[in-house]
Write a protein that holds these residues in place. Structure first.
Motif, mmCIF file in Angstrom:
data_model
loop_
_atom_site.group_PDB
_atom_site.id
_atom_site.type_symbol
_atom_site.label_atom_id
_atom_site.label_comp_id
_atom_site.label_asym_id
_atom_site.label_seq_id
_atom_site.Cartn_x
_atom_site.Cartn_y
_atom_site.Cartn_z
ATOM 1 N N VAL A 9 0.857 -1.183 0.000
ATOM 2 C CA VAL A 9 0.000 0.000 0.000
ATOM 3 C C VAL A 9 0.894 1.235 0.000
ATOM 4 O O VAL A 9 1.806 1.350 0.816
ATOM 5 C CB VAL A 9 -0.945 0.003 1.224
ATOM 6 C CG1 VAL A 9 -1.780 1.274 1.264
ATOM 7 C CG2 VAL A 9 -1.849 -1.229 1.200
ATOM 8 N N ASN A 10 0.624 2.143 -0.912
ATOM 9 C CA ASN A 10 1.383 3.385 -1.011
ATOM 10 C C ASN A 10 1.073 4.252 0.210
ATOM 11 O O ASN A 10 -0.065 4.642 0.430
ATOM 12 C CB ASN A 10 1.003 4.113 -2.304
ATOM 13 C CG ASN A 10 1.804 5.365 -2.501
ATOM 14 O OD1 ASN A 10 1.945 6.186 -1.600
ATOM 15 N ND2 ASN A 10 2.327 5.534 -3.694
ATOM 16 N N THR A 11 2.100 4.561 0.988
ATOM 17 C CA THR A 11 1.899 5.307 2.234
ATOM 18 C C THR A 11 2.496 6.712 2.199
ATOM 19 O O THR A 11 2.819 7.274 3.244
ATOM 20 C CB THR A 11 2.498 4.531 3.420
ATOM 21 O OG1 THR A 11 3.889 4.317 3.189
ATOM 22 C CG2 THR A 11 1.788 3.208 3.629
ATOM 23 N N THR A 12 2.624 7.275 1.001
ATOM 24 C CA THR A 12 3.201 8.618 0.902
ATOM 25 C C THR A 12 2.207 9.701 1.308
ATOM 26 O O THR A 12 2.598 10.856 1.469
ATOM 27 C CB THR A 12 3.707 8.900 -0.531
ATOM 28 O OG1 THR A 12 2.630 8.723 -1.448
ATOM 29 C CG2 THR A 12 4.858 7.956 -0.888
ATOM 30 N N THR A 13 0.940 9.331 1.470
ATOM 31 C CA THR A 13 -0.085 10.297 1.895
ATOM 32 C C THR A 13 -0.783 9.764 3.143
ATOM 33 O O THR A 13 -0.698 8.571 3.469
ATOM 34 C CB THR A 13 -1.155 10.499 0.801
ATOM 35 O OG1 THR A 13 -1.866 9.263 0.625
ATOM 36 C CG2 THR A 13 -0.540 10.947 -0.514
ATOM 37 N N GLY A 14 -1.490 10.642 3.817
ATOM 38 C CA GLY A 14 -2.278 10.237 4.975
ATOM 39 C C GLY A 14 -3.339 9.219 4.606
ATOM 40 O O GLY A 14 -3.604 8.274 5.359
ATOM 41 N N GLU A 15 -3.936 9.394 3.432
ATOM 42 C CA GLU A 15 -4.959 8.444 2.975
ATOM 43 C C GLU A 15 -4.347 7.058 2.774
ATOM 44 O O GLU A 15 -4.965 6.044 3.084
ATOM 45 C CB GLU A 15 -5.608 8.925 1.669
ATOM 46 C CG GLU A 15 -6.434 10.187 1.801
ATOM 47 C CD GLU A 15 -5.607 11.471 1.732
ATOM 48 O OE1 GLU A 15 -4.379 11.407 1.440
ATOM 49 O OE2 GLU A 15 -6.173 12.538 1.995
ATOM 50 N N GLY A 16 -3.136 7.024 2.260
ATOM 51 C CA GLY A 16 -2.453 5.749 2.054
ATOM 52 C C GLY A 16 -2.159 5.053 3.372
ATOM 53 O O GLY A 16 -2.343 3.837 3.503
ATOM 54 N N ARG A 17 -1.717 5.814 4.360
ATOM 55 C CA ARG A 17 -1.443 5.228 5.672
ATOM 56 C C ARG A 17 -2.736 4.696 6.303
ATOM 57 O O ARG A 17 -2.730 3.641 6.949
ATOM 58 C CB ARG A 17 -0.744 6.241 6.573
ATOM 59 C CG ARG A 17 0.690 6.520 6.105
ATOM 60 C CD ARG A 17 1.454 7.416 7.053
ATOM 61 N NE ARG A 17 0.982 8.801 7.055
ATOM 62 C CZ ARG A 17 1.351 9.733 6.164
ATOM 63 N NH1 ARG A 17 2.186 9.413 5.186
ATOM 64 N NH2 ARG A 17 0.892 10.958 6.253
ATOM 65 N N THR A 18 -3.839 5.393 6.078
ATOM 66 C CA THR A 18 -5.137 4.920 6.568
ATOM 67 C C THR A 18 -5.528 3.621 5.875
ATOM 68 O O THR A 18 -5.984 2.672 6.520
ATOM 69 C CB THR A 18 -6.226 5.997 6.345
ATOM 70 O OG1 THR A 18 -5.875 7.162 7.098
ATOM 71 C CG2 THR A 18 -7.593 5.501 6.771
ATOM 72 N N ARG A 19 -5.323 3.554 4.550
ATOM 73 C CA ARG A 19 -5.629 2.319 3.812
ATOM 74 C C ARG A 19 -4.783 1.164 4.331
ATOM 75 O O ARG A 19 -5.272 0.043 4.505
ATOM 76 C CB ARG A 19 -5.402 2.501 2.307
ATOM 77 C CG ARG A 19 -6.407 3.381 1.620
ATOM 78 C CD ARG A 19 -6.354 3.271 0.104
ATOM 79 N NE ARG A 19 -5.024 3.415 -0.462
ATOM 80 C CZ ARG A 19 -4.439 4.576 -0.757
ATOM 81 N NH1 ARG A 19 -5.069 5.719 -0.539
ATOM 82 N NH2 ARG A 19 -3.217 4.608 -1.296
#
Length: 96
Positions: A9-19
């Motif tokens: 999962v791409n975690t470069t954004t807050g949304e990615g970390r949430t996913r």
């Protein structure tokens, strides 16, 4: 059947970390984490369909990926463990 689920999962954004957290939490409900982004899930076909549906609703298919490895019901002879972290038997006795 034993299904090995891996994800990136791409975690470069807050949304990615949430996913990422949602994918991991969903997998925990169906199986055992064996490495950071790897879960062993002992499920029947209906449970797997439910798990797959939930995971694929969470990820962003343009940024993230899921892989399913079907080890079947004869999975014990297909899995070997070497190194740190003790192995477990998902069909074994649960001690509470």
């Amino acid at each position: 059947m034993m299904v090995l689920i891996t994800y990136d999962v791409n975690t470069t954004t807050g949304e990615g970390r949430t996913r990422l957290r949602k994918v991991a939490k969903t997998c925990v409900n169906f199986g055992q984490r064996v490495q950071n982004s790897v879960f062993e899930c002992l499920v029947d076909p209906a449970q797997f369909a439910d798990l797959r549906h939930k995971l694929e609703k969470i990820i962003d298919e343009e940024k993230d990926s899921l892989r399913y490895y079907f080890l079947g019901s004869n999975w014990k002879r297909r899995v070997e463990h070497v190194g740190a972290k003790t192995t477990y038997d998902p069909e074994g006795v649960i001690i509470a």
